[in-house]
Scaffold this motif. Structure first.
Motif, mmCIF file in Angstrom:
data_model
loop_
_atom_site.group_PDB
_atom_site.id
_atom_site.type_symbol
_atom_site.label_atom_id
_atom_site.label_comp_id
_atom_site.label_asym_id
_atom_site.label_seq_id
_atom_site.Cartn_x
_atom_site.Cartn_y
_atom_site.Cartn_z
ATOM 1 N N GLN A 276 0.901 -1.276 0.045
ATOM 2 C CA GLN A 276 -0.093 0.040 -0.116
ATOM 3 C C GLN A 276 0.761 1.186 0.026
ATOM 4 O OE1 GLN A 276 -3.456 0.282 -0.201
ATOM 5 N NE2 GLN A 276 -3.382 -2.253 -0.402
ATOM 6 N N ALA A 277 1.883 1.304 0.832
ATOM 7 C CA ALA A 277 2.857 2.542 0.929
ATOM 8 C C ALA A 277 3.273 2.632 -0.471
ATOM 9 C CB ALA A 277 3.710 2.165 1.971
ATOM 10 N N LYS A 278 3.895 1.661 -1.165
ATOM 11 C CA LYS A 278 4.498 1.752 -2.615
ATOM 12 C C LYS A 278 3.624 2.379 -3.701
ATOM 13 C CE LYS A 278 8.419 -1.476 -1.768
ATOM 14 N NZ LYS A 278 8.876 -2.744 -2.189
ATOM 15 N N GLU A 279 2.195 1.625 -3.536
ATOM 16 C CA GLU A 279 1.266 1.961 -4.465
ATOM 17 C C GLU A 279 0.789 3.344 -4.193
ATOM 18 O OE1 GLU A 279 0.205 0.146 -7.282
ATOM 19 O OE2 GLU A 279 2.144 -0.541 -7.011
ATOM 20 N N GLY A 280 1.015 4.350 -3.238
ATOM 21 C CA GLY A 280 0.808 5.542 -3.172
ATOM 22 C C GLY A 280 -0.766 5.653 -2.176
ATOM 23 N N SER A 281 -1.085 4.567 -1.784
ATOM 24 C CA SER A 281 -2.301 4.924 -0.760
ATOM 25 C C SER A 281 -2.245 5.740 0.449
ATOM 26 C CB SER A 281 -2.629 3.615 -0.170
ATOM 27 O OG SER A 281 -3.130 2.404 -0.984
ATOM 28 N N HIS A 282 -3.006 6.558 0.772
ATOM 29 C CA HIS A 282 -2.598 7.637 1.653
ATOM 30 C C HIS A 282 -2.886 7.094 3.218
ATOM 31 C CE1 HIS A 282 -4.489 9.508 -1.767
ATOM 32 N NE2 HIS A 282 -3.501 10.301 -1.348
ATOM 33 N N GLY A 283 -3.295 5.771 3.366
ATOM 34 C CA GLY A 283 -3.638 5.157 4.792
ATOM 35 C C GLY A 283 -4.013 3.533 4.528
ATOM 36 N N GLU B 206 3.914 -0.834 13.133
ATOM 37 C CA GLU B 206 5.275 -1.084 12.739
ATOM 38 C C GLU B 206 5.576 -1.167 11.104
ATOM 39 O OE1 GLU B 206 8.990 -4.190 13.823
ATOM 40 O OE2 GLU B 206 6.853 -4.525 14.722
ATOM 41 N N ALA B 207 4.743 -1.676 10.582
ATOM 42 C CA ALA B 207 5.242 -1.816 9.021
ATOM 43 C C ALA B 207 4.924 -0.594 8.288
ATOM 44 C CB ALA B 207 4.439 -2.705 8.356
ATOM 45 N N ALA B 208 3.782 0.434 8.770
ATOM 46 C CA ALA B 208 3.646 1.664 8.308
ATOM 47 C C ALA B 208 4.687 2.585 8.569
ATOM 48 C CB ALA B 208 2.217 2.087 8.830
ATOM 49 N N ALA B 209 5.022 2.597 9.743
ATOM 50 C CA ALA B 209 6.437 3.343 10.039
ATOM 51 C C ALA B 209 6.099 4.749 9.725
ATOM 52 C CB ALA B 209 7.787 2.968 9.548
ATOM 53 N N GLY B 210 5.096 5.412 10.047
ATOM 54 C CA GLY B 210 4.688 6.835 9.935
ATOM 55 C C GLY B 210 4.480 7.131 8.381
ATOM 56 N N ARG B 211 4.565 6.295 7.515
ATOM 57 C CA ARG B 211 4.369 6.813 6.120
ATOM 58 C C ARG B 211 3.030 6.768 5.719
ATOM 59 N NH1 ARG B 211 7.358 1.899 3.351
ATOM 60 N NH2 ARG B 211 6.461 0.940 5.025
ATOM 61 N N LEU B 212 2.262 6.102 6.316
ATOM 62 C CA LEU B 212 0.651 5.974 6.178
ATOM 63 C C LEU B 212 -0.166 6.248 7.262
ATOM 64 C CD1 LEU B 212 0.983 2.414 4.636
ATOM 65 C CD2 LEU B 212 0.431 4.502 3.324
ATOM 66 N N THR B 213 -1.256 6.891 7.155
ATOM 67 C CA THR B 213 -2.375 7.140 8.292
ATOM 68 C C THR B 213 -2.820 5.582 8.533
ATOM 69 O OG1 THR B 213 -3.055 9.227 7.341
ATOM 70 C CG2 THR B 213 -4.637 7.776 8.753
ATOM 71 N N VAL B 214 -2.881 5.452 9.843
ATOM 72 C CA VAL B 214 -3.478 4.158 10.165
ATOM 73 C C VAL B 214 -4.541 4.207 10.984
ATOM 74 C CG1 VAL B 214 -2.894 2.115 11.653
ATOM 75 C CG2 VAL B 214 -0.968 3.067 10.397
ATOM 76 N N VAL B 215 -5.867 3.712 10.486
ATOM 77 C CA VAL B 215 -6.995 3.577 11.302
ATOM 78 C C VAL B 215 -7.188 2.227 11.812
ATOM 79 C CG1 VAL B 215 -9.252 4.046 10.972
ATOM 80 C CG2 VAL B 215 -7.871 5.687 9.496
ATOM 81 N N ALA B 216 -7.634 2.098 12.768
ATOM 82 C CA ALA B 216 -7.998 0.762 13.424
ATOM 83 C C ALA B 216 -9.231 0.500 13.576
ATOM 84 C CB ALA B 216 -7.146 0.682 14.919
ATOM 85 N N ALA B 217 -9.803 -0.420 13.258
ATOM 86 C CA ALA B 217 -11.479 -0.738 13.395
ATOM 87 C C ALA B 217 -11.382 -1.528 14.587
ATOM 88 C CB ALA B 217 -12.044 -1.582 12.222
ATOM 89 N N THR B 218 -12.073 -1.084 15.693
ATOM 90 C CA THR B 218 -12.021 -1.391 16.940
ATOM 91 C C THR B 218 -13.476 -2.232 17.566
ATOM 92 O OG1 THR B 218 -12.439 0.562 18.225
ATOM 93 C CG2 THR B 218 -10.216 -0.269 17.645
#
Length: 300
Positions: A37-44, A71-83
């Motif tokens: 996802q990070a390489k393909e340009g997703s925003h999060g 850990e994998a996103a490492a600040g490059r992507l917005t991370v939204v957690a469904a809880t």
């Protein structure tokens, strides 16, 4: 409603599938999906959404997936957690864990399903959950699966009693509902599109981004669609929407994420096409149809 910076929490944020291997969650493969996802340009990325088969995961597995994603996103992507879950106790445990992570940018909490709560129950449910954390959070509105609708008046009440409420993932064909929410609460409300067929139309009336399952397969054009709308290039946004039409339909040839996982394995995006019961891999007939779509769209 919590006020966010204009560029905060928006764009294409695909709900990632959960890779399994011999019945266990394949956390290494999951990290690979985040990297894709990070390489393909997703925003999060959206972690533990419907596409991840969350009902088949334990609380411990869902919490570890959040950890791996951060850990994998490492600040490059917005991370939204469904809880969210059908149980308040389970939702509380998932919410506490995700909200404690610095790398989690926002929470998405589905309306409690199966119980079909009254509207006042939804208000109290979210009020109590909001007391547990200070993260921006959104309602996951998916009446087709949860069997409960959030009325506009109820969303207004939730906004009044929940200090960090910021928006909603809207997975319903009711496009007028989105404009009603903007009018009743704020034009700055973060509304994410949850149904592929409404991606462009909903963004055109003010949605801030997409949380579409098809982003597991085609992240780049979804991100480009968001950016086209932001730039005011509606012609390009419409063109991308139509380009995705066939693959969008294919994602729902069977229950999500069955077609998705088959196509991801076929394209080498993840190593195994495995599900947990009661979901099962695609039948040979569906595989044949999906292969036809992949060929016709130039993906294979």
């Amino acid at each position: 409603m919590l006020t966010l910076a204009p560029d905060q929490l928006r764009g294409s944020i695909p709900p990632l599938v959960t890779p399994f291997k011999n019945g266990a969650v394949d956390y290494d493969a999951y990290a690979g999906l985040v990297e894709f996802q990070a390489k393909e340009g997703s925003h999060g990325i959206l972690v533990n959404g419907t596409t991840s088969e969350p009902a088949s995961l334990t609380v411990e597995e869902r919490n570890k997936i959040v950890d791996v994603a951060v850990e994998a996103a490492a600040g490059r992507l917005t991370v939204v957690a469904a809880t969210g879950s059908q149980s308040y106790a389970e939702t509380e445990a998932l919410t506490r864990h995700a909200a404690a992570k610095d790398g989690v940018d926002a929470l998405l909490i589905v309306t409690p399903y199966y119980s079909r709560p009254p509207q006042r129950g939804l208000v109290e449910y979210y009020r109590r959950l909001n007391e547990l954390h200070n993260k921006p959070w959104m309602i996951y509105h998916i009446p087709g699966r949860a069997a409960v609708d959030v009325k506009v008046e109820t969303a207004v009440e939730i906004d009044k009693v929940c200090p960090t409420f910021v928006g909603m993932k809207h997975a319903s064909l009711d496009l007028g509902y989105v404009s009603d929410l903007f009018e009743a609460i704020s034009p700055d409300l973060r509304i994410f599109v949850g149904l592929e067929e409404l991606s462009f139309p909903m963004m055109a009336v003010g949605a801030c981004g997409l949380m579409n399952a098809v982003g597991n397969l085609r992240p780049k054009p979804l991100a480009e669609m968001c950016e086209a709308v932001w730039a005011g290039d509606l012609n390009k946004g419409r063109e991308l929407h139509h380009q995705l039409f066939e693959i969008n339909k294919a994602v729902f040839y069977d229950i999500n994420p069955i077609p998705m996982k088959y196509m991801m394995k076929r394209l080498g995006i993840m190593p195994e096409n495995e599900h947990r019961i009661p979901l099962m891999p695609a039948t040979p007939e569906i595989e044949k149809k999906l292969d036809g779509v992949l060929k016709h769209t130039g993906l294979i």
